[in-house]
Write a protein that holds these residues in place. Structure first.
Motif, PDB file in Angstrom:
ATOM      1  N   PRO A   1     -32.698  21.304 -13.606  1.00 44.30           N
ATOM      2  CA  PRO A   1     -33.158  19.067 -13.579  1.00 44.30           C
ATOM      3  C   PRO A   1     -34.330  18.931 -13.374  1.00 44.30           C
ATOM      4  O   PRO A   1     -34.984  20.544 -12.370  1.00 44.30           O
ATOM      5  CB  PRO A   1     -32.230  19.425 -11.874  1.00 44.30           C
ATOM      6  N   GLN A   2     -34.884  18.467 -14.030  1.00 49.58           N
ATOM      7  CA  GLN A   2     -35.942  17.321 -13.568  1.00 49.58           C
ATOM      8  C   GLN A   2     -36.410  16.049 -14.177  1.00 49.58           C
ATOM      9  O   GLN A   2     -35.077  15.735 -13.694  1.00 49.58           O
ATOM     10  CB  GLN A   2     -36.571  18.303 -15.073  1.00 49.58           C
ATOM     11  N   LEU A   3     -36.976  15.558 -12.914  1.00 47.74           N
ATOM     12  CA  LEU A   3     -37.572  14.135 -12.915  1.00 47.74           C
ATOM     13  C   LEU A   3     -38.082  14.096 -14.335  1.00 47.74           C
ATOM     14  O   LEU A   3     -39.564  14.661 -13.524  1.00 47.74           O
ATOM     15  CB  LEU A   3     -37.572  14.153 -11.192  1.00 47.74           C
ATOM     16  N   VAL A   4     -38.652  12.942 -14.883  1.00 51.85           N
ATOM     17  CA  VAL A   4     -39.613  13.055 -15.935  1.00 51.85           C
ATOM     18  C   VAL A   4     -40.191  11.502 -15.119  1.00 51.85           C
ATOM     19  O   VAL A   4     -39.535  10.308 -15.906  1.00 51.85           O
ATOM     20  CB  VAL A   4     -39.918  12.453 -17.043  1.00 51.85           C
ATOM     21  N   LEU A   5     -41.430  11.049 -14.825  1.00 45.43           N
ATOM     22  CA  LEU A   5     -41.502   9.935 -13.811  1.00 45.43           C
ATOM     23  C   LEU A   5     -43.681   9.535 -14.689  1.00 45.43           C
ATOM     24  O   LEU A   5     -43.905   9.807 -14.848  1.00 45.43           O
ATOM     25  CB  LEU A   5     -41.986   9.457 -12.574  1.00 45.43           C
ATOM     26  N   GLY A   6     -43.496   8.283 -15.447  1.00 46.61           N
ATOM     27  CA  GLY A   6     -44.777   7.648 -16.164  1.00 46.61           C
ATOM     28  C   GLY A   6     -44.743   6.877 -14.915  1.00 46.61           C
ATOM     29  O   GLY A   6     -44.684   5.867 -14.736  1.00 46.61           O
TER      30      GLY A   6
END
Length: 398
Positions: A356-361
């Motif tokens: 599981p990953q969270l990709v944030l800009g």
């Protein structure tokens, strides 16, 4: 209860919780020192005024328009707390750091949230010229949904359970911008005394006996409670050019999670532009894009603006006070319980998921500044009490 030791920055202070019934609320009362007011017009006539949302300018400087020249930072008196935990026999039941506390506050309905923010002087003023007392809410699991006290069904039974204590670890206590120091740095504003205030639901003896017999008659009681868990903070550096910097945060928890909170911050080295810049130290930044991935496959992706307004149950914490200086509108939340009532539990078992990953800009403006992403989880766990000993334990399964 009180901690008889002298209040010291960076030190842990322990409070023994009295046995007095069903514990449903907890607050920390602090005696704050006096600070001189540095301008007659601040804050009495001009007040707190801000017109810009949280952002960075083209030089990489955090900006906020305010007419104040001194005051507390964005996190206010909560900046005093490095961690707050409740524990028993050396076992930690729940531990809250600053960002866990901000996450819990962001979940409140708008009126309650503003009351909590004002009580803690978040982006607010000290009482200049004299000492004063302040009382701030400690949002542990048993009163996390309402600062006035929680549901007795999820209370800590202090008469039956083993003894409980609360440990408050102070930060460096640099929470006040007071330009009279002439060094453009945050000033230490350390409490002279701290007291823990506890609220109890106290049934009659007959009612308490009935509660114990009903709940512990089989030898065990398990309460399904929501406790906060941290992810290791993720650091990144912005590029020289203005841009949205995308970072991928690995979600390493094995807990059963109901919510993921996330926020991005930047620590200032010096506040050369005065209080307007100091106010943004450790305040949440705006996030442009949000993506959740399992096994390298995207399962959720949308603009951060959507998550800010629609990522929560009942629209709570939706950023309606977007110009207020503490930037709480940029504490984001993915609430998996938004589809309750449709046959789902609203809980994600992360130990059953792959990568599981969270990709944030995160919106930045260059200048190679250091930033951090803080991820916190609201997890479900069974708090089980042994009827013979009153000993408690937390586990993911009953």
């Amino acid at each position: 209860p009180s901690d008889n030791a002298a209040v010291t920055a960076g030190r842990s202070h322990s409070f023994s919780i009295p046995k007095n019934g069903l514990l449903t609320g907890m607050w920390l009362e602090v005696n704050m020192p006096a600070h001189d007011e540095i301008a007659a017009s601040d804050p009495v006539t001009t007040g707190d005024v801000s017109t810009n949302a949280q952002t960075e300018d083209s030089a990489g400087t955090l900006t906020l328009n305010t007419r104040d020249t001194q005051g507390f930072g964005a996190t206010g008196l909560y900046g005093l707390i490095a961690s707050a935990r409740i524990e028993t026999s050396g076992r930690i039941i729940e531990e809250l750091d600053l960002h866990s506390i901000l996450a819990r506050i962001s979940d409140l309905s708008y009126g309650e949230r503003r009351a909590v923010e004002q009580a803690a002087c978040m982006a607010g003023d000290a009482r200049y010229g004299s000492t004063y007392k302040k009382c701030i809410w400690l949002p542990f699991y048993f009163n996390a949904e309402h600062p006035g006290g929680g549901d007795p069904r999820y209370a800590w039974n202090s008469l039956f359970n083993e003894p409980l204590r609360c440990v408050i670890t102070l930060s460096d206590c640099k929470v006040l911008f007071h330009a009279a120091t002439d060094d453009d740095a945050m000033t230490v504003s350390k409490p002279s005394q701290m007291d823990l205030l506890c609220k109890y639901h106290v049934p009659s003896d007959a009612a308490m006996d009935a509660i114990v017999n009903k709940n512990y008659g089989s030898g065990m009681l398990s309460q399904l409670v929501s406790v906060m868990r941290p992810e290791a903070d993720f650091s990144f550096t912005s590029a020289n050019a203005a841009s949205t910097v995308t970072s991928t945060v690995d979600l390493k928890t094995n807990e059963a999670i109901e919510k993921i909170y996330f926020m991005a911050t930047r620590d200032e080295d010096a506040f050369t532009a005065g209080y307007a810049n100091a106010l943004k130290n450790r305040a949440p930044l705006e996030i442009d894009t949000v993506e959740l991935k399992f096994n390298n496959s995207s399962v959720f992706a949308c603009p951060g603006e959507w998550v800010k307004h629609f990522g929560r149950v009942s629209g709570h914490g939706d950023g309606t006070d977007a110009s207020f200086g503490n930037s709480m509108q940029y504490v984001y939340c993915l609430d998996f319980a938004t589809i309750r009532g449709t046959g789902t539990s609203g809980i994600i078992a992360t130990r059953e998921l792959s990568n599981p990953q969270l990709v944030l800009g995160v919106r930045t403006a260059g200048g190679t500044k250091a930033h951090k992403i803080h991820v916190r989880y609201s997890t479900k766990a069974f708090l089980t009490t042994n009827a013979n000993s009153g000993r408690v334990s937390l586990s993911i399964s009953s």
